[in-house]
Structures are given as structure tokens and as C-alpha cells.
Scaffold this motif. Structure first.
Motif, PDB file in Angstrom:
ATOM      1  N   UNK A 327       0.825  -1.210   0.000  1.00  0.00           N
ATOM      2  CA  UNK A 327       0.000   0.000   0.000  1.00  0.00           C
ATOM      3  C   UNK A 327       0.861   1.261   0.000  1.00  0.00           C
ATOM      4  N   UNK A 328       1.876   1.301   0.866  1.00  0.00           N
ATOM      5  CA  UNK A 328       2.697   2.513   0.946  1.00  0.00           C
ATOM      6  C   UNK A 328       3.593   2.635  -0.274  1.00  0.00           C
ATOM      7  N   UNK A 329       4.039   1.523  -0.837  1.00  0.00           N
ATOM      8  CA  UNK A 329       4.846   1.599  -2.055  1.00  0.00           C
ATOM      9  C   UNK A 329       4.023   2.157  -3.214  1.00  0.00           C
ATOM     10  N   UNK A 330       2.771   1.739  -3.320  1.00  0.00           N
ATOM     11  CA  UNK A 330       1.892   2.285  -4.365  1.00  0.00           C
ATOM     12  C   UNK A 330       1.675   3.777  -4.174  1.00  0.00           C
ATOM     13  N   UNK A 331       1.504   4.181  -2.922  1.00  0.00           N
ATOM     14  CA  UNK A 331       1.296   5.603  -2.638  1.00  0.00           C
ATOM     15  C   UNK A 331       2.516   6.426  -3.044  1.00  0.00           C
ATOM     16  N   UNK A 332       3.703   5.899  -2.803  1.00  0.00           N
ATOM     17  CA  UNK A 332       4.928   6.614  -3.185  1.00  0.00           C
ATOM     18  C   UNK A 332       5.068   6.696  -4.700  1.00  0.00           C
ATOM     19  N   UNK A 333       4.684   5.645  -5.392  1.00  0.00           N
ATOM     20  CA  UNK A 333       4.728   5.667  -6.858  1.00  0.00           C
ATOM     21  C   UNK A 333       3.765   6.727  -7.396  1.00  0.00           C
TER      22      UNK A 333
END
Length: 533
Positions: A327-333
């Protein structure tokens, strides 16, 4: 006998909104100019529908009598009301009406207001700082020709905030605060004073400049005390107060303030209501009300606010670190509007990635936070960066490097009055001291952290031995029970690769080299019961 219209106009000029409304309504049928003024009164009182109806009638009536510039200003006001409510199509329709009405008045001050709304505001919302600075500079010169006092302050604020976002913090804040001081000294129209206050406090919040944010939120609060409780700026001020309460650890007060603001702003400002719901969600997550937090994050999302990084941290609190990590990796992308927009995402990414044993992800996020702290140089960003660097170095098995960085983070959070963040760093310090064999210091830091967390109402888990995360303890217990990596993965709903990462991290933290040694550690520390042969 006095004329109620004369008295109504005078009450409006003095900001006596309730009195002005009563006098206007007592005066009977109003002309278009007075309808425009009544619209302003109704808006300050939070009567959105009545404000819109009066402004629409004013725009039509002013055009009918040939007062095109005044009609255009009514149309611009209507556009602003609709944009605040998230009604983009209706707002754009009234801007088109303003263009038509000003067709023969291209050099009017009303045209400068229209251009500000169309050029500066959208660019600021998209974080296109260079475009904001260019448009603000041009419009400020045009406004000065007309002698309008409001537009120079607005454009200076926009330029200063854009400079801060670019990393020109000292120069940008000099413009921002000069703009605010000049506005207060010159007695600008109250709607623009409120607009300037909100931009200034918003800039402080973006920069995690907590000390400056407190000063200006207190000033905004004092100014809002002169306004009706229903005014949009009163609600926005309450959201900022709730954000600061959250930093101090007053989560119950933060939730109460934010919930009230969300209800007050629902019909006035969609962005303000969205942020209020997000603050409610954060307060609930921190207090352990995970179901209530999820509901509030989804409400914020419904109002158009990205629920990250809170939603990813909620998944972590629910014991789902792999879901949280994705979830947080997607948000950073997804976040590509600049370094300052990413700092809170990066801080959450470090916490989540360390828990998920994704040390490479944690290191990358911590390094980005370090860059932000160097570029923007705010006390809050420095604390976040040191906190992240210390956590990553500890997870990498380098307590000697982690310890001094964590001590700096602890001191900075304490200075900023961020009790919860300070307590979290103390738990990391306890792990670092454990790894260095200093049990006395470890117990001291852990006890101090537990005292604060208990006072705040945060859940205080039993401290894990030797800095192991909860997920690492789960893996270790299953390995000690004789399960293979594939069996551990199936039981914990993880990938084989993730289990291998957890196991490598366990070996590193415990200075072990085999599954047999790890199992022995688990038995010795009571993590799994021995079975008789």
C-alpha cells in the motif's frame, strides 16, 4: 427613523453579520447590489444555499442594469463558492459568465481577480510552483495599477508559498509572513485575510514546521474568535488545531475538534471536510480504534482526500505488514508532485518496511527523508529524518550507528512537544541499548516510553527481545517448531521470499547462523515450548 438598508450596509462593513442579515431581510425587496452584499453576509453565516441564491440574483440583476463589472464580481464569487464545495462544473460555468461580462473591460480589476482564480489557484493546487510564481508576479503588477490592496497581498502569499515548496524556505517564508503582516495592518477584506491565514498555516504544516505552525494557528484562532462559528475559516482553523493536538498526544481532543470541523465544513469546503475526516482517522488509529479509523479514512477518501499514509499504517496496526508495504509503495509511486509532498509517505514507509523486513525499501525512504530535511531545513523534518535513519540502522544490525542518531531524534521530538513520536524513539533506543548490552539504559528508555504511551492511551505491547519485530517473532516461533520456509509462508500468508527476508533479518539481529541456533534461541526465551522426546 433610520433607513434599515443604510444600517444593514454599515453592519456589513463592520463585520456584524447576524445584525446585517436581520436588517437586510427587514428592508423588503433588495436591489442587485444589496443582494450581492446579502450573499456575502449569508456566506459568513454558513448559509450556503441562501448565499448562492442571493449571488445568482445579484449577477442577473446587475447585468440587467448594465453594471457588467459588478455582475462579473458576483459571478466570480459564485465560482469560488462552487469550487470550495468541489462543484467544478458549476464553478467553471460561472467563470465563463464572468469572462462574457468582462469582454469589454479587459483591463479592469475584476479581470485581475478572474485571472487570479484561473491561473494562480489551479497551479498552486497542482504544485506547479514555477507557474504560480510567474502568474503571481504578473498579476501583482496589474493589481497595483488599480490600487487594489487585496490582490498584492494574495499574489505575494502565493509566490512565497511556491518558493517554500521549491526549497527556498527562508526567502519564501519572508514573503509569506510579510504578506500576512501587511494584510492585517491594512485591514483587507476579511475573506482575503482568512485566505492568507489558511495559506500560511498550510505552508507550515506542509513543511512540518511545528513551532511556526503553532504561532500562526494561535493567531488564526484569535482572528476566528471574531467570526461566527459557522464561517468556513472557523472550521479550517479547528482542523489545524486538531492537527496540533494530535502532535501533542491529545488524541481525544484532536478527534473531537476534527469531527466538529468536518460537520461544520461539509457544505462549505470539501477539502476542509476531507482533511477533518483524515485527522479523525489518525486520532482513532493512534488510540487503537482500528474499525473507527478505517471508516474515517474512507470518509476522507469519499471527500477526495488520499487516505495515505494513514491507511497503510492502519494495515500495519491490523497485523498485515505485507499489505501495508504494498500500500505505501503504491502511494509513493503515485505521488510525483515533489519531495515535500512525499515526506509523510516516506516516514510511514520506513516504519512499515522495517516491520516487514524490507530493509532496502526502508533505506530508500529514509534517504529521501534525509534529502528533504537538508533541502527544507525544518525542525520537524529533521526529527523525522533522524528517527527514520536510526530505525533503519538498527534494523540493519548497526546499533552503534543507530544510537547517536536516535538520541538526536528523541531530543528534537521532545523539544517540539511531540510526545508520541518521542516515546516511539525511546523504544528504538531501548532496542539499541539491548543490542549493545547496556540493559540499564535499555530499561530506563523503555520505562520512560511506557509511561508516556500509557498516559496517551496508546496500546503498549510487551517489548520484543533484541529488537525483533512482531512478524519476526511469528516466523521464529514457527521455524523453532520445525516448519520449512514454505510452510511458514503458508501459515502466515506470506511469500517464500518474504519469509527468507525475515529469517535473514533474525539471524542478523541475533548474531546466529543456522535454523538450529535460531530454534535454540526461541526455546531459551520462551517463544515456543519444548516438547518431550
Amino acid at each position: 427613523m433610520t433607513d434599515p438598508l443604510v444600517d444593514a450596509r454599515a453592519a456589513h462593513r463592520r463585520g456584524e453579520w447576524s445584525a446585517a442579515r436581520a436588517l437586510f431581510l427587514a428592508a423588503g425587496e433588495l436591489g442587485p447590489a444589496d443582494l450581492h452584499t446579502l450573499s456575502d453576509v449569508e456566506w459568513w453565516l454558513g448559509h450556503v444555499r441562501e448565499a448562492r441564491v442571493a449571488a445568482e440574483a445579484a449577477a442577473v440583476g446587475l447585468e440587467r442594469v448594465g453594471a457588467m463589472r459588478q455582475a462579473a464580481m458576483a459571478a466570480i464569487d459564485l465560482a469560488g463558492m462552487h469550487f470550495l464545495r468541489g462543484e467544478e462544473t458549476l464553478g467553471s460555468t460561472w467563470l465563463s459568465q464572468a469572462h462574457r461580462l468582462l469582454r469589454d473591460h479587459p483591463d479592469s480589476v475584476e479581470r485581475v481577480y478572474l485571472d487570479y482564480l484561473e491561473q494562480v489557484e489551479p497551479a498552486q493546487a497542482r504544485w506547479e510552483s514555477a507557474a504560480v510564481i510567474d502568474a503571481a508576479t504578473r498579476l501583482r503588477e496589474r493589481a497595483r495599477v488599480h490600487g487594489d490592496p487585496n490582490l498584492p497581498a494574495m499574489t505575494t502569499m502565493a509566490e512565497g508559498r511556491a518558493m517554500v515548496r521549491q526549497g527556498q524556505v527562508a526567502a519564501g517564508f519572508a514573503l509569506v509572513e510579510d504578506s500576512m503582516a501587511a494584510a492585517l495592518a491594512r485591514g483587507l477584506k476579511p475573506e482575503w485575510i482568512g485566505y492568507l491565514y489558511c495559506n500560511l498555516v498550510g505552508a507550515c504544516h506542509e513543511l512540518v514546521d511545528l513551532a511556526r505552525m503553532r504561532v500562526w494557528t494561535e493567531a488564526l484562532s484569535a482572528w476566528c474568535s471574531t467570526l461566527p462559528d459557522e464561517a468556513v475559516f472557523s472550521g479550517i482553523c479547528q482542523v489545524h488545531q486538531a492537527q496540533l493536538r494530535q502532535v501533542r498526544g491529545d488524541w481525544a481532543g484532536s478527534e473531537t475538534d476534527a469531527a466538529r470541523a468536518g460537520a461544520d465544513l461539509r457544505e462549505l469546503s470539501v477539502a476542509g471536510a476531507a482533511e477533518a475526516h483524515y485527522v479523525v482517522a489518525e486520532a482513532r488509529r493512534l488510540r487503537g480504534d482500528l474499525t473507527g479509523a478505517e471508516q474515517a479514512y474512507l470518509a476522507a477518501h469519499d471527500f477526495g482526500r488520499d487516505p495515505q499514509p494513514g491507511m497503510a499504517l492502519l494495515r500495519l496496526a491490523q497485523g498485515r505488514p505485507d499489505v501495508a508495504l504494498r500500500s505505501i509503495q503504491s502511494a509513493l509511486i503515485a505521488e510525483d508532485r515533489g519531495l515535500l509532498r512525499r515526506v509523510r509517505l516516506c516516514a510511514a514507509a520506513v516504519e512499515i518496511a522495517v516491520a516487514a523486513a524490507a530493509i532496502d525499501v526502508a533505506r530508500k525512504a529514509a534517504d529521501e527523508l534525509d534529502e528533504a530535511a537538508r533541502d527544507y531545513d525544518s525542525s520537524g523534518l529533521r526529527a523525522m529524518a533522524w528517527h527514520a535513519q536510526g530505525a533503519v540502522r538498527l534494523a540493519e544490525g548497526n546499533p552503534e550507528e543507530a544510537l547517536p542518531v536516535l538520541r538526536r531524534a528523541c531530543a528534537q521530538w521532545r523539544e517540539l512537544g511531540a510526545a508520541y513520536d518521542c516515546a516511539r524513539v525511546r523504544l528504538l533506543l531501548a532496542q539499541a541499548y539491548d543490542a549493545l548490552g547496556d540493559r540499564d539504559a535499555s530499561e530506563r528508555e523503555r520505562a520512560a516510553a511506557k509511561t508516556v504511551l500509557t498516559r496517551l492511551g496508546a496500546s503498549v505491547a510487551s517489548p520484543n527481545p533484541d529488537g525483533l519485530t512482531t512478524r519476526e517473532l511469528d516466523v521464529l516461533a514457527l521455524v523453532a517448531a520445525g516448519k520449512s520456509n514454505r510452510e511458514v509462508a503458508a501459515e502466515l500468508v506470506l511469500s517464500d521470499k518474504t519469509v527468507a527476508r525475515h529469517l535473514a533479518n533474525i539471524y542478523l539481529k541475533l548474531n546466529l547462523s543456522s535454523r538450529t541456533a535460531a530454534a535454540g534461541y526461541a526455546f531459551d526465551h520462551g517463544l515456543v515450548a519444548r516438547t518431550d522426546a
